[in-house]
Design a protein around this motif. Structure first.
Motif, PDB file in Angstrom:
ATOM      1  N   MET A  27       0.847  -1.176   0.000  1.00  0.00           N
ATOM      2  CA  MET A  27       0.000   0.000   0.000  1.00  0.00           C
ATOM      3  C   MET A  27       0.893   1.241   0.000  1.00  0.00           C
ATOM      4  SD  MET A  27      -2.772   1.365   2.844  1.00  0.00           S
ATOM      5  CE  MET A  27      -3.632  -0.157   2.911  1.00  0.00           C
ATOM      6  N   ASP A  28       0.487   2.215  -0.741  1.00  0.00           N
ATOM      7  CA  ASP A  28       1.185   3.493  -0.832  1.00  0.00           C
ATOM      8  C   ASP A  28       1.215   4.176   0.539  1.00  0.00           C
ATOM      9  OD1 ASP A  28       2.297   5.840  -1.879  1.00  0.00           O
ATOM     10  OD2 ASP A  28       0.311   6.660  -2.334  1.00  0.00           O
ATOM     11  N   ASN A  29       2.359   4.762   0.891  1.00  0.00           N
ATOM     12  CA  ASN A  29       2.487   5.457   2.178  1.00  0.00           C
ATOM     13  C   ASN A  29       1.446   6.554   2.343  1.00  0.00           C
ATOM     14  OD1 ASN A  29       4.642   3.903   2.995  1.00  0.00           O
ATOM     15  ND2 ASN A  29       6.188   5.423   2.432  1.00  0.00           N
ATOM     16  N   SER A  30       1.163   7.279   1.282  1.00  0.00           N
ATOM     17  CA  SER A  30       0.186   8.363   1.361  1.00  0.00           C
ATOM     18  C   SER A  30      -1.197   7.833   1.720  1.00  0.00           C
ATOM     19  CB  SER A  30       0.118   9.133   0.040  1.00  0.00           C
ATOM     20  OG  SER A  30       1.348   9.743  -0.236  1.00  0.00           O
ATOM     21  N   LEU A  31      -1.593   6.742   1.071  1.00  0.00           N
ATOM     22  CA  LEU A  31      -2.910   6.166   1.368  1.00  0.00           C
ATOM     23  C   LEU A  31      -2.969   5.608   2.785  1.00  0.00           C
ATOM     24  CD1 LEU A  31      -3.772   4.390  -1.991  1.00  0.00           C
ATOM     25  CD2 LEU A  31      -4.706   6.521  -1.072  1.00  0.00           C
ATOM     26  N   PHE A  32      -1.904   4.930   3.193  1.00  0.00           N
ATOM     27  CA  PHE A  32      -1.864   4.391   4.547  1.00  0.00           C
ATOM     28  C   PHE A  32      -1.973   5.512   5.577  1.00  0.00           C
ATOM     29  CE2 PHE A  32       0.600   3.518   8.377  1.00  0.00           C
ATOM     30  CZ  PHE A  32      -0.114   2.441   8.883  1.00  0.00           C
ATOM     31  N   LEU A  33      -1.178   6.557   5.409  1.00  0.00           N
ATOM     32  CA  LEU A  33      -1.203   7.655   6.376  1.00  0.00           C
ATOM     33  C   LEU A  33      -2.496   8.458   6.299  1.00  0.00           C
ATOM     34  CD1 LEU A  33       2.522   8.749   6.205  1.00  0.00           C
ATOM     35  CD2 LEU A  33       1.337   7.726   8.160  1.00  0.00           C
ATOM     36  N   ILE A  86       8.310  11.201  18.159  1.00  0.00           N
ATOM     37  CA  ILE A  86       8.444   9.938  17.428  1.00  0.00           C
ATOM     38  C   ILE A  86       7.416   9.858  16.303  1.00  0.00           C
ATOM     39  CG2 ILE A  86       8.125   7.432  17.612  1.00  0.00           C
ATOM     40  CD1 ILE A  86       9.385   7.696  20.460  1.00  0.00           C
ATOM     41  N   VAL A  87       6.164  10.179  16.601  1.00  0.00           N
ATOM     42  CA  VAL A  87       5.123  10.125  15.573  1.00  0.00           C
ATOM     43  C   VAL A  87       5.430  11.120  14.461  1.00  0.00           C
ATOM     44  CG1 VAL A  87       2.691  10.650  15.140  1.00  0.00           C
ATOM     45  CG2 VAL A  87       3.312   9.220  17.076  1.00  0.00           C
ATOM     46  N   GLY A  88       5.840  12.328  14.839  1.00  0.00           N
ATOM     47  CA  GLY A  88       6.173  13.333  13.834  1.00  0.00           C
ATOM     48  C   GLY A  88       7.332  12.907  12.961  1.00  0.00           C
ATOM     49  N   LEU A  89       8.406  12.390  13.579  1.00  0.00           N
ATOM     50  CA  LEU A  89       9.569  11.941  12.801  1.00  0.00           C
ATOM     51  C   LEU A  89       9.218  10.789  11.867  1.00  0.00           C
ATOM     52  CD1 LEU A  89      12.634  12.061  15.222  1.00  0.00           C
ATOM     53  CD2 LEU A  89      12.369  13.246  13.046  1.00  0.00           C
ATOM     54  N   LEU A  90       8.481   9.806  12.374  1.00  0.00           N
ATOM     55  CA  LEU A  90       8.090   8.678  11.518  1.00  0.00           C
ATOM     56  C   LEU A  90       7.241   9.153  10.345  1.00  0.00           C
ATOM     57  CD1 LEU A  90       7.301   5.901  14.147  1.00  0.00           C
ATOM     58  CD2 LEU A  90       9.163   5.922  12.475  1.00  0.00           C
ATOM     59  N   ASN A  91       6.308  10.051  10.630  1.00  0.00           N
ATOM     60  CA  ASN A  91       5.457  10.580   9.565  1.00  0.00           C
ATOM     61  C   ASN A  91       6.307  11.301   8.516  1.00  0.00           C
ATOM     62  OD1 ASN A  91       2.227  11.369   9.262  1.00  0.00           O
ATOM     63  ND2 ASN A  91       3.617  12.778   8.243  1.00  0.00           N
ATOM     64  N   ILE A  92       7.256  12.114   8.971  1.00  0.00           N
ATOM     65  CA  ILE A  92       8.102  12.869   8.053  1.00  0.00           C
ATOM     66  C   ILE A  92       9.025  11.942   7.255  1.00  0.00           C
ATOM     67  CG2 ILE A  92       9.994  14.542   7.936  1.00  0.00           C
ATOM     68  CD1 ILE A  92       8.623  15.893  10.402  1.00  0.00           C
ATOM     69  N   LEU A  93       9.600  10.941   7.914  1.00  0.00           N
ATOM     70  CA  LEU A  93      10.508  10.030   7.216  1.00  0.00           C
ATOM     71  C   LEU A  93       9.796   9.204   6.145  1.00  0.00           C
ATOM     72  CD1 LEU A  93      12.730   8.811  10.178  1.00  0.00           C
ATOM     73  CD2 LEU A  93      13.388  10.341   8.314  1.00  0.00           C
ATOM     74  N   PHE A  94       8.558   8.824   6.421  1.00  0.00           N
ATOM     75  CA  PHE A  94       7.809   8.021   5.458  1.00  0.00           C
ATOM     76  C   PHE A  94       7.022   8.866   4.465  1.00  0.00           C
ATOM     77  CE2 PHE A  94       8.450   4.706   8.659  1.00  0.00           C
ATOM     78  CZ  PHE A  94       8.845   3.671   7.837  1.00  0.00           C
TER      79      PHE A  94
END
Length: 128
Positions: free
Chosen positions: A1-7, A51-59
């Motif tokens: 699944m695309d990261n954009s769709l997952f997020l 952590i949530v912000g960094l993970l979101n930004i990295l992905f």
């Protein structure tokens, strides 16, 4: 699944659930701000936001002028709030309380609309 769709699914559901909880139990808002005065809770909250912000930004660090920008901005906002809570806790809590008191209805409405919009983008329910 695309990261954009997952997020989009993750943040859409998260924002809708958060909106519903705060709508049906507004005492939670005061409880959250009371808990932010406790240093242990504040540190854990700031670490989680970082952590949530960094993970979101990295992905998902996509700066296109479409719906994907919302997901990127959520990640950056989470990171900045987490860092602010960790570095300047008292000032940040005071600022968050001021924003919440003055703009509570606007914030709720934006949470709801953003959640629905992201879920629509992820599941393609409505044509926009």
């Amino acid at each position: 699944m695309d990261n954009s769709l997952f997020l989009a699914k993750f943040w859409g559901w998260y924002l809708m659930i958060f909106f519903l909880i705060l709508s049906f139990n507004p005492k939670r808002i005061r409880q959250i701000f009371d808990d932010l005065r406790d240093e242990k809770f504040l540190i854990v909250s700031s670490f989680i936001a970082i952590i949530v912000g960094l993970l979101n930004i990295l992905f998902h660090n996509i700066w296109e002028s479409n719906w994907k920008l919302i997901i990127t901005l959520i990640g950056w906002i989470s990171l900045f709030i987490g860092l602010a809570l960790f570095i300047l806790p008292k000032q940040t809590v005071a600022w968050l309380e001021l924003i919440n008191v003055k703009l509570v209805q606007v914030i709720y409405t934006l949470l709801f609309i953003t959640g629905i919009f992201l879920l629509n983008m992820a599941y393609g329910i409505l044509i926009i």
